[in-house]
Write a protein that holds these residues in place. Structure first.
Motif, PDB file in Angstrom:
ATOM      1  N   GLY A 143      60.936   3.568  32.943  1.00  0.00           N
ATOM      2  CA  GLY A 143      60.477   5.076  33.226  1.00  0.00           C
ATOM      3  C   GLY A 143      61.165   5.569  34.466  1.00  0.00           C
ATOM      4  O   GLY A 143      61.472   6.622  34.672  1.00  0.00           O
ATOM      5  N   LEU A 144      61.061   4.250  35.300  1.00  0.00           N
ATOM      6  CA  LEU A 144      61.798   4.771  36.796  1.00  0.00           C
ATOM      7  C   LEU A 144      63.255   5.100  36.849  1.00  0.00           C
ATOM      8  O   LEU A 144      63.717   5.649  37.374  1.00  0.00           O
ATOM      9  CB  LEU A 144      61.457   3.588  37.855  1.00  0.00           C
ATOM     10  N   HIS A 145      63.858   4.118  35.816  1.00  0.00           N
ATOM     11  CA  HIS A 145      65.533   4.361  35.547  1.00  0.00           C
ATOM     12  C   HIS A 145      65.726   5.670  35.279  1.00  0.00           C
ATOM     13  O   HIS A 145      66.715   6.239  35.901  1.00  0.00           O
ATOM     14  CB  HIS A 145      65.752   3.293  34.674  1.00  0.00           C
ATOM     15  N   TYR A 146      65.128   6.464  34.456  1.00  0.00           N
ATOM     16  CA  TYR A 146      65.341   7.755  34.347  1.00  0.00           C
ATOM     17  C   TYR A 146      65.296   8.453  35.380  1.00  0.00           C
ATOM     18  O   TYR A 146      66.337   9.370  35.528  1.00  0.00           O
ATOM     19  CB  TYR A 146      64.284   8.178  33.257  1.00  0.00           C
ATOM     20  N   HIS A 147      64.496   8.364  36.337  1.00  0.00           N
ATOM     21  CA  HIS A 147      64.516   9.187  37.711  1.00  0.00           C
ATOM     22  C   HIS A 147      65.447   8.772  38.719  1.00  0.00           C
ATOM     23  O   HIS A 147      66.293   9.512  39.405  1.00  0.00           O
ATOM     24  CB  HIS A 147      63.187   9.269  38.085  1.00  0.00           C
ATOM     25  N   ALA A 148      65.534   7.312  38.811  1.00  0.00           N
ATOM     26  CA  ALA A 148      66.155   6.959  40.143  1.00  0.00           C
ATOM     27  C   ALA A 148      67.694   6.734  39.901  1.00  0.00           C
ATOM     28  O   ALA A 148      68.578   6.690  40.700  1.00  0.00           O
ATOM     29  CB  ALA A 148      65.699   5.599  40.294  1.00  0.00           C
ATOM     30  N   ALA A 149      68.240   6.673  38.498  1.00  0.00           N
ATOM     31  CA  ALA A 149      69.587   6.352  38.242  1.00  0.00           C
ATOM     32  C   ALA A 149      70.406   7.812  37.913  1.00  0.00           C
ATOM     33  O   ALA A 149      71.605   7.831  37.769  1.00  0.00           O
ATOM     34  CB  ALA A 149      69.742   5.419  36.951  1.00  0.00           C
ATOM     35  N   ARG A 150      69.537   8.771  37.992  1.00  0.00           N
ATOM     36  CA  ARG A 150      70.206  10.074  37.697  1.00  0.00           C
ATOM     37  C   ARG A 150      71.126  10.701  38.602  1.00  0.00           C
ATOM     38  O   ARG A 150      71.905  11.486  38.569  1.00  0.00           O
ATOM     39  CB  ARG A 150      69.229  11.062  37.247  1.00  0.00           C
ATOM     40  N   THR A 151      70.836  10.411  40.086  1.00  0.00           N
ATOM     41  CA  THR A 151      71.586  10.712  40.993  1.00  0.00           C
ATOM     42  C   THR A 151      72.808   9.620  41.114  1.00  0.00           C
ATOM     43  O   THR A 151      72.684   8.502  41.406  1.00  0.00           O
ATOM     44  CB  THR A 151      70.887  10.483  42.475  1.00  0.00           C
ATOM     45  N   PRO A 152      73.784  10.183  40.387  1.00  0.00           N
ATOM     46  CA  PRO A 152      74.928   9.105  40.217  1.00  0.00           C
ATOM     47  C   PRO A 152      75.500   8.367  41.531  1.00  0.00           C
ATOM     48  O   PRO A 152      75.675   7.061  41.516  1.00  0.00           O
ATOM     49  CB  PRO A 152      76.223   9.738  39.731  1.00  0.00           C
TER      50      PRO A 152
END
Lengths: 515, 528
Positions: free
Chosen positions: B258-267
């Motif tokens: 769930g956090l990966h979706y938000h935190a990994a989107r800023t490349p």
């Protein structure tokens, strides 16, 4: 049930109805006529056609009344409710149809005809109900007197009181309410079996509720309808796949509106077009090939052709109807002095961005950009870094741009966003502004393509025959007073389209400022 | 009496024409992919025995979705000179990055590359998506950057900008969003004990620090409860993210995912350029990318090929139905670019327990004569309806930069819940039911859709997206699934526990590099 002689109070109501019915009928007719001439121009044509349709439909209604034999009062109430609904919703319906581009003319005649038939049914019915209330001589005299007086009241009140106070939308709805009230009033006084009264009561109540609801909400819609209306009479109007076009004329002043937004006024457009075109034209050694993006009215081309060295002008405008109008219609072509028929001028109808992307001809010395303000994303695209990059590719190494860029006073954030955006693509840009009474303070950008030094609009002298621009006026236009300057802000790109938002915010704050 | 009826009738026609529902012409369309499913399920039956080999390859790649194509791309890039056989079940490349009538039918965007995604960066540069570099950071072709407005949300009768329900959020909702965003920002800025960022695309580059991985042992819903994130609006917004990428609910998704979706989107958090968006997209979605990858392959592919069984060897043997004939193929090395459960079916040795499963999806492509009218924000790439079971829809015209004219909307509906049961329920759905579902939703937000629609094609993806359930990202499962078996190298986005082009591409390149190591071929490593 057989309607007996009308009791005394009921006959008073019915006489009053004759008056009200006549007033309402005429008001609906005037609403239709006013709407049609506002939206389509040519008021003589529309008023004539509407009066003709209405009167003949009344005749049809009167004739049809002979087929109604029983329950006259109940029928009268039903017809009254129908008139209330059709007449009351006439203006909202027609406005809606026009705004959505569905068969406006057909709907116009259908509603006027229907109202005519219904009103035509009413008077004979009334007379028959009142039949035993006196001699035929008296009855005809009274009813027709009230009918004609009602018409007079309507025709005087409509232009002088109703329209200024309530506007078309609410006038139409208000008279629908009056019609429905007459139905209710009649219903209260005449005697009928309970089920009939209940049915008629529900009908009348529903009509009243609908009209009241619409009347309460009408204020909200009036603003959006304002854009459909113009200050001066419309002399020509149409709707193309791209936009609504209207040309209005008031005295000496001809104005072009696209989607309700003023494009020019003949009183002062010379200030705008001279400012848009000539600074760029005199910033190059020789403006032989000139590109015009937008500006389908040909007024910028007229200014370009003042320069004798011009060999070719390519005008790219989205809407063939606009360029066609300003090429073929004599009085409009006269405004641009036949510029669009000049052999040096090539008119291309298409989207500017794809055109730039696929253009493979000789480069241009000057480009004049005259797009509408960025009030939607489709227009916002034409003010992005992407657009300026594509533009640079079709320009000569010394290429110079003259561009309209919204108002630095009314939409300063948007104006300076455009300036920063073109600068961010490497153009040397100089903002300048001019006062154009019809628009207010207006902003432009003079820019040279990347790699070229700052534009210097002193390469050559201005051409003869200008009414506004000279060296002094131009020098002054580069200076911005403090309330028009916004030093920082974002750059408009395809992936953020911030300009559309800035422009909307600017206008919103301008409106609250004005109120 | 008759006259009155006539008058009433006339009035009704007048009103009906003006305010009534517009006519709904018969809509054409089809249910897509049933043939593909039939082909795929053929390998459920007993595999025919291996015969004497008829074809020999140095390398065989099975499955030409993003992972398989990426493996072929990596081989070509390294100048691999051996023989390579490419086999694909479908009639063309792409897998779930499919397109239909000019619009995506599956995966439809990628994100700009993180500094850790070396293979992906090189691939994007090779494909012309990255057009240059400035101070070590990639510059993207402006034509593929998703045009603004990127997202809009339909709520309370109007379209608003962005996905956050501004109209309904209370100050408390806003405060919780701010707190969550601040937490995500801290996740982006920090590193674990191993020096890696906690949430990265590719997942393989994310920190293995047990402190961060512990988040994978709890559900996102439980984690939110524990942190006091009670706002229903925030939880809708967060669940939207889970459904969007994983097809799962807050309860099913692990907190790590769930956090990966938000935190990994800023490349690249260190990149201070104003990028506007990190989304890259094409009118027909990622299909443009897979077609470009397929076009770069020097080896011709066998489409419509059903691989029935694989003996991992070495050397490996494959039993393949291709062009109506059954063939036995030997290969020194094999890349099985297939979902884990298919690999388990194919290997002719005791199957490992299936631990990776997929959410089913229903996707519809709705062809329209014109861009529909909207109340509020007039256009966007991604249009989401608050509270709907679907994720909303993307418009091909918007990606082309058009705001009017014909368009195709790709409408996405994940089916969260127990996958087997949900797959059966979806398979029982007819085209009419799907068509009705999508048109009902679309016409509730665009009243003119029924007038504009010309076609609705519906696709049922039985295995749409990997479900990053509790435990998946903190245990041996993913590592075991990725390990080579004999001469067979699995390659699939499943092996990251999330379904993304970037992850599939990573595993394809990684598998190709293993293959080249095994064969003793030199190459410049891009993974690991």
């Amino acid at each position: 049930m057989r309607t007996s002689k009308a009791p005394a109070r009921l006959s008073t109501v019915l006489y009053a109805s004759a008056f009200v019915v006549a007033t309402c009928g005429l008001v609906y007719e005037l609403v239709a006529g006013a709407l049609a001439s506002y939206l389509l121009g040519d008021s003589i044509l529309w008023f004539s056609l509407i009066i003709g349709t209405y009167l003949s439909a009344m005749g049809v209604g009167s004739y049809l009344s002979r087929f109604i034999e029983r329950n006259l009062l109940a029928r009268f109430v039903e017809i009254e409710v129908a008139v209330a609904l059709v007449g009351g919703f006439e203006a909202p319906l027609l406005f809606g149809a026009f705004a959505r581009g569905v068969a406006f003319e057909a709907l116009l005649f259908a509603t006027v005809g229907l109202i005519g038939v219904l009103v035509g049914l009413e008077l004979p019915l009334l007379m028959r109900v009142l039949e035993r209330d006196g001699t035929l001589k008296d009855l005809v005299a009274r009813v027709l007197f009230l009918d004609y007086i009602g018409a007079l009241v309507a025709s005087v009140a409509f232009p002088l009181v109703l329209l200024p106070a309530m506007g078309l939308l609410r006038t139409s709805l208000a008279f629908g309410l009056i019609n429905a009230a007459v139905a209710g009033w009649t219903l209260l006084l005449f005697e009928a079996p309970r089920p009939v009264k209940v049915r008629l009561g529900v009908m009348t109540g529903a009509a009243l509720a609908l009209l009241l609801g619409a009347f309460a909400m009408a204020g909200k819609y009036e603003k959006s309808l304002d854009t459909l209306l113009y200050a001066d009479p419309v002399v020509w109007a149409t709707r193309t796949p791209y936009q609504r076009i209207a040309i209005t004329r008031g005295g000496q002043d001809t104005r072009l509106f696209l989607d309700g937004a003023l494009q020019f006024s003949t009183m002062d457009e010379y200030r705008y077009h001279e400012s848009l075109v000539h600074p760029a034209m005199v910033s190059v050694p020789a403006a032989r090939r000139v590109l015009v993006l937008g500006g389908g009215d040909g007024l910028a081309v007229r200014e370009i052709l003042r320069h004798a060295e011009v060999e070719a002008v390519v005008l790219v405008d989205l809407d063939p109807v606009v360029t066609g109008l300003f090429t073929e219609r004599e009085e409009l072509a006269a405004l641009n002095r036949g510029a669009l028929s000049d052999p040096r001028v090539q008119v291309v109808n298409g989207d500017a961005l794809p055109w730039l992307r696929t253009y493979a001809g000789a480069p241009f010395d000057v480009a004049i950009i005259d797009f509408p303000d960025p009030n939607d994303y489709g227009l916002g695209k034409l003010y992005t870094t992407h657009f300026y990059r594509q533009l640079a590719a079709v320009m000569a190494p010394h290429g110079t741009i003259g561009m309209q860029a919204t108002s630095p006073l009314f939409s300063p954030e948007a104006y300076w966003c455009i300036v920063r955006t073109i600068q961010s693509e490497g153009y040397a840009a100089r903002p300048y502004h001019t006062y154009v009474p019809a628009f207010g303070e207006w902003g432009f950008v003079l820019a040279t393509v990347p790699g070229h030094p700052n534009p210097t609009p002193r390469m050559r002298a201005f051409p003869d025959g200008l009414r506004y621009l000279d060296d002094n006026a131009l020098a002054a236009s580069f200076s911005f007073p403090r309330d028009m300057v916004r030093p920082d802000g974002p750059i408009n790109r395809l992936d953020n389209q911030v300009l559309v938002r800035l422009y909307a915010l600017d206008w919103r704050s301008m409106q609250s400022f004005a109120h | 009496m008759r006259r009155r009826d006539l008058l009433r009738g006339a009035a009704a026609v007048g009103f009906g024409a003006a305010c009534g529902a517009p006519p709904s012409p018969r809509v054409e369309g089809a249910l897509l992919g049933s043939e593909l499913m039939e082909r795929g399920h053929r390998l459920r039956g007993p595999a025919p025995p291996f015969a004497a080999p008829t074809d020999r390859y140095d390398v065989v790649i099975v499955g030409l979705g993003v992972a398989g194509l990426s493996a072929a791309w990596a081989l070509r890039r390294a100048g691999f000179s051996g023989t390579v056989g490419l086999f694909e079940l479908g009639d063309g490349p792409g897998g779930t990055a499919a397109a239909h009538r000019g619009a995506p039918l599956g995966a439809h965007y990628v994100t700009m590359a993180s500094p850790e995604a070396r293979a992906y960066r090189v691939m994007l540069e090779d494909l012309g998506v990255i057009v240059g570099w400035r101070s070590g950071r990639p510059l993207y072709d402006p034509a593929v950057i998703c045009p603004a407005p990127q997202e809009r949300l339909y709520d309370q009768g109007t379209w608003g900008l962005g996905l956050w329900p501004q109209g309904r959020a209370t100050p408390e909702d806003e405060a919780q969003l701010a707190a969550f965003s601040a937490y995500v920002d801290r996740c982006k800025a920090t590193v674990g004990a191993d020096g890696r960022r906690p949430f990265v695309i590719p997942v393989a580059a994310s920190s293995d620090d047990p402190e961060w991985r512990a988040l994978a042992r709890t559900s996102f819903a439980a984690w939110l409860d524990g942190q006091g994130y009670s706002s229903p609006v925030l939880r809708w917004w967060l669940e939207y993210g889970c459904r969007d990428d994983y097809g799962t609910t807050l309860d099913e998704t692990s907190a790590w995912a769930g956090l990966h979706y938000h935190a990994a989107r800023t490349p690249d958090p260190a990149d201070d350029r104003d990028l506007g968006t990190d989304l890259l997209t094409w009118p027909d979605g990622n299909n443009t990318l897979v077609r470009a990858l397929a076009a770069r392959s020097p080896w011709s592919a066998h489409y419509g090929a059903v691989v029935r069984a694989v003996d991992p060897g070495p050397p490996a043997r494959l039993q393949v139905d291709v062009a109506g004939a059954s063939r036995t193929i030997t290969a020194h090395q094999v890349v099985l670019a297939l979902p884990a459960h298919v690999i388990d079916h194919l290997l002719s040795r005791p199957a490992r327990p299936v631990v990776l499963d997929h959410a089913p999806w229903r996707v519809a492509v709705v062809s329209l004569d014109d861009v529909p009218k909207s109340r509020g924000v007039s256009a966007a790439w991604d249009s989401v309806v608050y509270g709907a079971s679907s994720l909303g829809f993307v418009s091909s015209a918007h990606v082309e930069g058009r705001f009017s004219g014909p368009t195709a909307l790709s409408w996405y509906e994940p089916w969260p819940g127990a996958p087997g049961e949900r797959r059966r329920a979806l398979a029982a759905q007819t085209w009419e039911e799907g068509c009705d579902r999508v048109l009902t939703e679309l016409s509730s937000v665009h009243p003119d859709v029924r007038r504009l629609v010309t076609r609705v094609d519906v696709m049922h993806w039985g295995h749409g997206t990997t479900r990053p359930l509790v435990g998946l990202h903190d245990g041996p499962t993913l590592g075991m699934a990725a390990a080579p078996i004999g001469a067979v190298h699995p390659a699939h986005t499943d092996l990251s526990g999330v379904s993304l082009f970037e992850e599939a591409s990573y595993h394809g390149v990684r598998a190709a590099e293993r293959v080249m190591s095994e064969l003793g071929v030199g190459f410049e490593p891009l993974t690991g």
